[in-house]
Design a protein around this motif. Structure first.
Motif, PDB file in Angstrom:
ATOM      1  N   ASP A 251       0.830  -1.207   0.000  1.00 35.37           N
ATOM      2  CA  ASP A 251       0.000   0.000   0.000  1.00 35.37           C
ATOM      3  C   ASP A 251       0.868   1.262   0.000  1.00 35.37           C
ATOM      4  OD1 ASP A 251      -2.200  -1.650   0.066  1.00 35.37           O
ATOM      5  OD2 ASP A 251      -2.520  -1.456   2.232  1.00 35.37           O
ATOM      6  N   LYS A 252       1.984   1.216   0.737  1.00 36.46           N
ATOM      7  CA  LYS A 252       2.905   2.353   0.752  1.00 36.46           C
ATOM      8  C   LYS A 252       3.576   2.534  -0.605  1.00 36.46           C
ATOM      9  CE  LYS A 252       4.060   2.190   5.692  1.00 36.46           C
ATOM     10  NZ  LYS A 252       5.154   2.055   6.685  1.00 36.46           N
ATOM     11  N   LEU A 253       3.912   1.429  -1.239  1.00 38.80           N
ATOM     12  CA  LEU A 253       4.541   1.498  -2.562  1.00 38.80           C
ATOM     13  C   LEU A 253       3.571   2.088  -3.584  1.00 38.80           C
ATOM     14  CD1 LEU A 253       6.374  -1.960  -2.631  1.00 38.80           C
ATOM     15  CD2 LEU A 253       7.458   0.297  -2.527  1.00 38.80           C
ATOM     16  N   VAL A 254       2.339   1.654  -3.526  1.00 39.20           N
ATOM     17  CA  VAL A 254       1.320   2.180  -4.445  1.00 39.20           C
ATOM     18  C   VAL A 254       1.134   3.676  -4.213  1.00 39.20           C
ATOM     19  CG1 VAL A 254      -1.130   2.115  -5.046  1.00 39.20           C
ATOM     20  CG2 VAL A 254       0.130  -0.024  -4.719  1.00 39.20           C
ATOM     21  N   ALA A 255       1.111   4.079  -2.932  1.00 34.59           N
ATOM     22  CA  ALA A 255       0.973   5.504  -2.604  1.00 34.59           C
ATOM     23  C   ALA A 255       2.164   6.306  -3.106  1.00 34.59           C
ATOM     24  CB  ALA A 255       0.815   5.682  -1.095  1.00 34.59           C
ATOM     25  N   ALA A 256       3.326   5.641  -3.229  1.00 30.37           N
ATOM     26  CA  ALA A 256       4.534   6.309  -3.734  1.00 30.37           C
ATOM     27  C   ALA A 256       4.607   6.252  -5.253  1.00 30.37           C
ATOM     28  CB  ALA A 256       5.779   5.671  -3.121  1.00 30.37           C
ATOM     29  N   ASP A 257       3.513   5.833  -5.891  1.00 27.69           N
ATOM     30  CA  ASP A 257       3.367   5.825  -7.349  1.00 27.69           C
ATOM     31  C   ASP A 257       4.188   4.720  -8.034  1.00 27.69           C
ATOM     32  OD1 ASP A 257       1.854   6.927  -9.364  1.00 27.69           O
ATOM     33  OD2 ASP A 257       3.470   8.214 -10.084  1.00 27.69           O
ATOM     34  N   VAL A 258       4.434   3.631  -7.321  1.00 24.15           N
ATOM     35  CA  VAL A 258       5.071   2.468  -7.951  1.00 24.15           C
ATOM     36  C   VAL A 258       4.064   1.807  -8.887  1.00 24.15           C
ATOM     37  CG1 VAL A 258       5.808   0.092  -7.472  1.00 24.15           C
ATOM     38  CG2 VAL A 258       6.795   1.994  -6.197  1.00 24.15           C
ATOM     39  N   LYS A 259       4.527   1.409 -10.088  1.00 22.11           N
ATOM     40  CA  LYS A 259       3.633   0.831 -11.090  1.00 22.11           C
ATOM     41  C   LYS A 259       3.875  -0.656 -11.327  1.00 22.11           C
ATOM     42  CE  LYS A 259       1.503   4.653 -11.844  1.00 22.11           C
ATOM     43  NZ  LYS A 259       0.140   4.806 -11.256  1.00 22.11           N
ATOM     44  N   GLY A 260       4.986  -1.169 -10.786  1.00 23.38           N
ATOM     45  CA  GLY A 260       5.278  -2.586 -10.964  1.00 23.38           C
ATOM     46  C   GLY A 260       5.947  -3.140  -9.713  1.00 23.38           C
ATOM     47  N   ILE A 261       5.496  -4.319  -9.255  1.00 27.56           N
ATOM     48  CA  ILE A 261       6.052  -4.938  -8.049  1.00 27.56           C
ATOM     49  C   ILE A 261       6.410  -6.393  -8.341  1.00 27.56           C
ATOM     50  CG2 ILE A 261       5.615  -5.610  -5.662  1.00 27.56           C
ATOM     51  CD1 ILE A 261       3.612  -3.292  -5.482  1.00 27.56           C
ATOM     52  N   LEU A 262       7.635  -6.757  -8.005  1.00 25.90           N
ATOM     53  CA  LEU A 262       8.069  -8.150  -8.089  1.00 25.90           C
ATOM     54  C   LEU A 262       7.990  -8.710  -6.676  1.00 25.90           C
ATOM     55  CD1 LEU A 262       9.179 -10.203 -10.163  1.00 25.90           C
ATOM     56  CD2 LEU A 262      11.480  -9.522  -9.475  1.00 25.90           C
ATOM     57  N   ASN A 263       7.010  -9.573  -6.433  1.00 28.09           N
ATOM     58  CA  ASN A 263       6.698 -10.023  -5.088  1.00 28.09           C
ATOM     59  C   ASN A 263       7.326 -11.381  -4.798  1.00 28.09           C
ATOM     60  OD1 ASN A 263       5.486 -10.497  -2.587  1.00 28.09           O
ATOM     61  ND2 ASN A 263       3.630 -11.328  -3.533  1.00 28.09           N
ATOM     62  N   PHE A 264       8.339 -11.398  -3.930  1.00 26.95           N
ATOM     63  CA  PHE A 264       8.987 -12.644  -3.540  1.00 26.95           C
ATOM     64  C   PHE A 264       8.358 -13.250  -2.290  1.00 26.95           C
ATOM     65  CE2 PHE A 264      12.398 -11.290  -6.355  1.00 26.95           C
ATOM     66  CZ  PHE A 264      12.912 -12.495  -6.821  1.00 26.95           C
ATOM     67  N   THR A 265       7.323 -12.628  -1.744  1.00 27.50           N
ATOM     68  CA  THR A 265       6.691 -13.173  -0.539  1.00 27.50           C
ATOM     69  C   THR A 265       5.592 -14.154  -0.956  1.00 27.50           C
ATOM     70  OG1 THR A 265       4.776 -11.706  -0.239  1.00 27.50           O
ATOM     71  CG2 THR A 265       6.951 -10.824   0.356  1.00 27.50           C
ATOM     72  N   PRO A 266       5.216 -15.076  -0.062  1.00 23.86           N
ATOM     73  CA  PRO A 266       4.128 -16.007  -0.397  1.00 23.86           C
ATOM     74  C   PRO A 266       2.750 -15.359  -0.327  1.00 23.86           C
ATOM     75  CG  PRO A 266       4.961 -16.433   1.815  1.00 23.86           C
ATOM     76  CD  PRO A 266       5.882 -15.414   1.211  1.00 23.86           C
ATOM     77  N   ALA A 267       2.679 -14.113   0.160  1.00 21.79           N
ATOM     78  CA  ALA A 267       1.388 -13.428   0.278  1.00 21.79           C
ATOM     79  C   ALA A 267       0.856 -13.049  -1.100  1.00 21.79           C
ATOM     80  CB  ALA A 267       1.543 -12.178   1.134  1.00 21.79           C
ATOM     81  N   ARG A 268      -0.444 -13.208  -1.279  1.00 26.35           N
ATOM     82  CA  ARG A 268      -1.105 -12.777  -2.516  1.00 26.35           C
ATOM     83  C   ARG A 268      -1.710 -11.398  -2.255  1.00 26.35           C
ATOM     84  NH1 ARG A 268       1.908 -15.471  -4.524  1.00 26.35           N
ATOM     85  NH2 ARG A 268       1.603 -17.186  -5.991  1.00 26.35           N
ATOM     86  N   ILE A 269      -0.963 -10.377  -2.602  1.00 30.95           N
ATOM     87  CA  ILE A 269      -1.337  -9.016  -2.244  1.00 30.95           C
ATOM     88  C   ILE A 269      -2.236  -8.381  -3.307  1.00 30.95           C
ATOM     89  CG2 ILE A 269       0.619  -8.546  -0.755  1.00 30.95           C
ATOM     90  CD1 ILE A 269       2.200  -7.601  -3.023  1.00 30.95           C
ATOM     91  N   SER A 270      -2.991  -7.406  -2.875  1.00 28.71           N
ATOM     92  CA  SER A 270      -3.929  -6.712  -3.766  1.00 28.71           C
ATOM     93  C   SER A 270      -3.364  -5.357  -4.157  1.00 28.71           C
ATOM     94  CB  SER A 270      -5.277  -6.515  -3.053  1.00 28.71           C
ATOM     95  OG  SER A 270      -5.829  -7.762  -2.682  1.00 28.71           O
ATOM     96  N   VAL A 271      -3.537  -5.013  -5.435  1.00 29.46           N
ATOM     97  CA  VAL A 271      -3.079  -3.725  -5.943  1.00 29.46           C
ATOM     98  C   VAL A 271      -4.156  -3.142  -6.862  1.00 29.46           C
ATOM     99  CG1 VAL A 271      -0.612  -4.288  -5.827  1.00 29.46           C
ATOM    100  CG2 VAL A 271      -1.910  -4.858  -7.887  1.00 29.46           C
ATOM    101  N   PRO A 272      -4.136  -1.831  -7.088  1.00 27.35           N
ATOM    102  CA  PRO A 272      -5.084  -1.232  -8.032  1.00 27.35           C
ATOM    103  C   PRO A 272      -4.865  -1.758  -9.448  1.00 27.35           C
ATOM    104  CG  PRO A 272      -4.059   0.434  -6.648  1.00 27.35           C
ATOM    105  CD  PRO A 272      -3.293  -0.829  -6.421  1.00 27.35           C
ATOM    106  N   GLU A 273      -5.834  -1.530 -10.322  1.00 26.31           N
ATOM    107  CA  GLU A 273      -5.765  -2.049 -11.688  1.00 26.31           C
ATOM    108  C   GLU A 273      -4.605  -1.481 -12.494  1.00 26.31           C
ATOM    109  OE1 GLU A 273      -9.474  -1.485 -13.624  1.00 26.31           O
ATOM    110  OE2 GLU A 273     -10.538  -2.995 -12.414  1.00 26.31           O
ATOM    111  N   ASP A 274      -4.129  -0.290 -12.115  1.00 25.70           N
ATOM    112  CA  ASP A 274      -3.054   0.324 -12.888  1.00 25.70           C
ATOM    113  C   ASP A 274      -1.667  -0.061 -12.372  1.00 25.70           C
ATOM    114  OD1 ASP A 274      -3.255   1.736 -10.523  1.00 25.70           O
ATOM    115  OD2 ASP A 274      -2.836   3.685 -11.439  1.00 25.70           O
ATOM    116  N   VAL A 275      -1.610  -1.021 -11.456  1.00 27.00           N
ATOM    117  CA  VAL A 275      -0.328  -1.516 -10.940  1.00 27.00           C
ATOM    118  C   VAL A 275      -0.198  -2.992 -11.311  1.00 27.00           C
ATOM    119  CG1 VAL A 275       1.068  -1.963  -8.880  1.00 27.00           C
ATOM    120  CG2 VAL A 275      -0.327   0.120  -9.020  1.00 27.00           C
ATOM    121  N   ARG A 276       0.949  -3.350 -11.867  1.00 32.47           N
ATOM    122  CA  ARG A 276       1.192  -4.746 -12.259  1.00 32.47           C
ATOM    123  C   ARG A 276       2.057  -5.419 -11.209  1.00 32.47           C
ATOM    124  NH1 ARG A 276       0.951  -8.089 -16.632  1.00 32.47           N
ATOM    125  NH2 ARG A 276      -0.004  -6.454 -17.876  1.00 32.47           N
TER     126      ARG A 276
END
Length: 211
Positions: free
Chosen positions: A164-189
């Motif tokens: 959520d902090k990354l999205v607020a900082a205008d990040v548009k792409g996240i490479l997630n190495f955690t086992p959590a299935r996180i939610s992001v807005p539609e404009d974030v990949r």
């Protein structure tokens, strides 16, 4: 040639960096021409798939001749924006995060981790492989809308709040190495890389689909 990148299948798009890396090694070895069968053997993708992937970009080769290595490399460099540097932030400087900082995409000319974040006061203010480590509370300030891609290597229970902090900082792409299935807005990949799942999958295939 103007190509609508949105019309390229995602499976094809994921294979382009693989082709590009092999073409770089071919050019370095002085090879000027390559066939789809040679590409197939090297990248472990069948020839028909390679020809279909390349067909989305027009006539890249000639029947009976194959593909010009320098031309393909130049074409895919432009397609993959290899001449533009993408700045990346790493969040979570544990064992995996530290390994990624030391690696820092050394074989890539266009991807670079430029900053890292953690909550451990013993790590904040330090550098690993010349990458400064900042406190998580400084994330928005340090990124300052200049970094659009982040790597997430934090504990699973912290993944969503940090995302959520990354999205607020205008990040548009996240490479997630955690086992959590996180939610992001539609404009974030987001791309998920769960090493435990991949390993379990490999073991399953070894047991049930022997070569």
């Amino acid at each position: 040639m103007n190509i609508d990148q949105t019309k390229i299948p995602q499976a094809t798009a994921k294979r382009l960096p693989l082709y590009y890396r092999f073409l770089e090694s071919l050019q370095s070895s002085g090879k000027h021409r390559v066939s789809s069968s040679e590409l197939s053997e090297a990248v472990k993708v069948d020839s028909a798939t390679i020809r279909r992937d390349f067909s989305y970009f027009g006539a890249l080769g000639k029947k009976g001749y194959g593909y010009n290595v320098n031309y393909l490399l130049s074409f895919f460099r432009k397609t993959l924006d290899q001449d533009a540097v993408t700045k990346v932030a790493l969040v979570g400087v544990g064992n995996l995060g530290t390994a990624l900082l030391n690696y820092n995409f050394s074989k890539s000319n266009n991807t670079r981790i430029v900053m890292a974040f953690d909550v451990d006061e013993n790590k904040v203010g330090q550098e690993i492989a010349s990458v400064p480590i900042h406190h998580m509370d400084e994330l928005a300030e340090r990124m300052n809308n200049e970094v659009e891609v982040a790597i997430l290597t934090v504990p699973a229970n912290a993944a969503q709040s940090i995302t959520d902090k990354l999205v607020a900082a205008d990040v548009k792409g996240i490479l997630n190495f955690t086992p959590a299935r996180i939610s992001v807005p539609e404009d974030v990949r987001i791309h998920h890389i769960d090493l435990a799942v991949e390993l379990q999958s490999l073991i399953y295939f070894l047991k049930h689909y022997p070569l």
